[in-house]
Write an enzyme that holds these catalytic residues in place. Structure first.
Site, short mmCIF file in Angstrom:
data_model
loop_
_atom_site.label_atom_id
_atom_site.label_comp_id
_atom_site.label_asym_id
_atom_site.label_seq_id
_atom_site.Cartn_x
_atom_site.Cartn_y
_atom_site.Cartn_z
N GLY A 157 1.88 -10.57 22.22
CA GLY A 157 2.73 -11.03 21.13
C GLY A 157 4.19 -10.70 21.42
O GLY A 157 4.48 -9.72 22.14
N PHE B 187 0.84 -1.21 0.00
CA PHE B 187 0.00 0.00 0.00
C PHE B 187 0.87 1.26 0.00
O PHE B 187 0.38 2.36 -0.09
CB PHE B 187 -0.90 0.00 1.25
CG PHE B 187 -0.10 -0.36 2.46
CD1 PHE B 187 -0.10 -1.67 2.94
CD2 PHE B 187 0.72 0.57 3.07
CE1 PHE B 187 0.72 -2.02 4.02
CE2 PHE B 187 1.53 0.21 4.14
CZ PHE B 187 1.51 -1.08 4.62
N GLY C 226 -5.50 -0.30 13.24
CA GLY C 226 -4.21 -0.70 12.68
C GLY C 226 -3.76 0.15 11.51
O GLY C 226 -2.55 0.36 11.31
N THR D 131 10.96 -4.13 3.53
CA THR D 131 10.00 -5.03 4.16
C THR D 131 10.51 -6.47 4.09
O THR D 131 11.63 -6.73 3.64
CB THR D 131 8.58 -4.83 3.57
OG1 THR D 131 7.66 -5.56 4.39
CG2 THR D 131 8.47 -5.28 2.13
N LYS E 176 14.49 -6.96 6.33
CA LYS E 176 14.65 -5.94 7.39
C LYS E 176 15.87 -6.14 8.28
O LYS E 176 16.39 -5.17 8.84
CB LYS E 176 13.41 -5.91 8.29
CG LYS E 176 12.18 -5.35 7.62
CD LYS E 176 11.04 -5.23 8.63
CE LYS E 176 9.79 -4.74 7.94
NZ LYS E 176 8.75 -4.32 8.89
#
Ligand code: ATR
Length: 282
Positions: A128, A21, A247, A67, A71
């Protein structure tokens, strides 16, 4: 926007990248500010990462987002790593001016939450203990939270991340526990951050990590999942009159921070949010 001889190139390297995106979000920003920049996505084979970074430098590329799966590996090809990015051990933004790497993922989450409440002196619970949790948790510590508790299904991973954050001296009070104990932590929490994929499309009806009965109305609940926009966890937050943070805001602010690093200008976040929503079909 049209590309000229003078156009500055920024972009994304990852594998794969075609569903990103970021190109529409950044190009909308450049267009709105009438800046001579274009943002392009490059699918880079992991075996060719070094030559991709060196080649981009030679081609006078101004900046990259980085990404999965690059990374961590990409840090080997940079001259300098921002202090918090080094602690996180991952970079998602490169500024080619000084070949410096940054991690704006965690900043993105912090800025999203700070639209609703300041992190300073707050009790924060993070669910998490993977890559997203690591990036966000170090920035929660950096922004002055009073306490940070990391909850995970695999408790050893939570213990290990909590140990790393504790060793950084960014925050004094760091704990860890099993995610099954979450209800016991929410009473004293000001902010709950879910970095697990629970509730992500197509498992939108999964059992959320916490439900409304264990939330209070002063709690801020951030879910890093952005598809769907309103996850099961955020629905529970709304039921409890707690404050949801979506998010998509993390995507928006990580992009805004990268934009600022590359261009030195404040990002037009409203324009970027509009472009993001359009890309995500919202
Ligand atoms: P990311 O980079 O998005 O953080 P990751 O590194 O794979 O992805 O981490 C995923 C995190 O979500 C982990 O903490 C994982 O817990 P475990 O370490 O116990 O595997 C957590 N997670 C994934 N599925 C989960 C589920 N169904 N319930 C609870 N936690 C879950």
């Amino acid at each position: 926007m049209y590309i000229k001889g003078s156009t500055n190139i920024v972009g994304l390297i990852g594998h794969p990248v075609e569903h990103s995106f970021s190109p529409p979000m950044h190009n909308a920003a450049f267009e709105a500010l009438d800046m001579d920049y274009a943002y392009v996505a490059f699918d880079v084979d992991p075996l060719k990462l070094k030559s991709a970074v060196e080649g981009a430098k030679s081609l006078n590329v101004k900046g990259f987002n980085v990404t999965i799966p690059h990374k961590i590996e990409v840090m080997n090809y940079l001259d300098e790593i921002d202090e918090v990015a080094a602690l996180i051990g991952a970079v998602n933004t490169i500024d080619f001016k000084d070949m410096k790497g940054y991690n704006t993922d965690g900043i993105g989450a912090v800025k999203a939450i700070e639209e609703v409440t300041s992190i300073k002196n707050k009790n924060v619970v993070v669910a998490g203990a993977g890559g997203a949790s690591r990036a966000i948790s170090f920035y929660i510590a950096k922004y002055g939270a009073d306490s940070l508790t990391i909850l995970n299904r695999n408790v050893e991973k939570a213990d290990s991340l909590a140990g790393d954050i504790s060793a950084s001296d960014l925050i004094g009070n760091v704990g860890s526990d099993s995610i099954s104990e979450i209800d016991g932590y929410l009473g004293d929490a000001d902010i709950l951050i879910d970095t697990t994929p629970v509730g992500m499309h197509p498992n939108v009806d999964a059992e959320p990590i916490a439900s409304a009965h264990s939330m209070h109305d002063g709690l801020v609940v951030f879910d890093a999942v952005y598809n769907p926009n309103e996850t099961v966890l955020l629905s529970e937050a709304i039921k409890a009159s707690a404050k949801p943070v979506y998010g998509i805001k993390m995507l928006l602010y990580q992009g805004a921070e990268s934009f600022k690093i590359w261009t030195g200008r404040e990002a037009p976040v409203d324009v970027m949010e509009e472009a993001l929503k359009k890309t995500l079909g919202m």
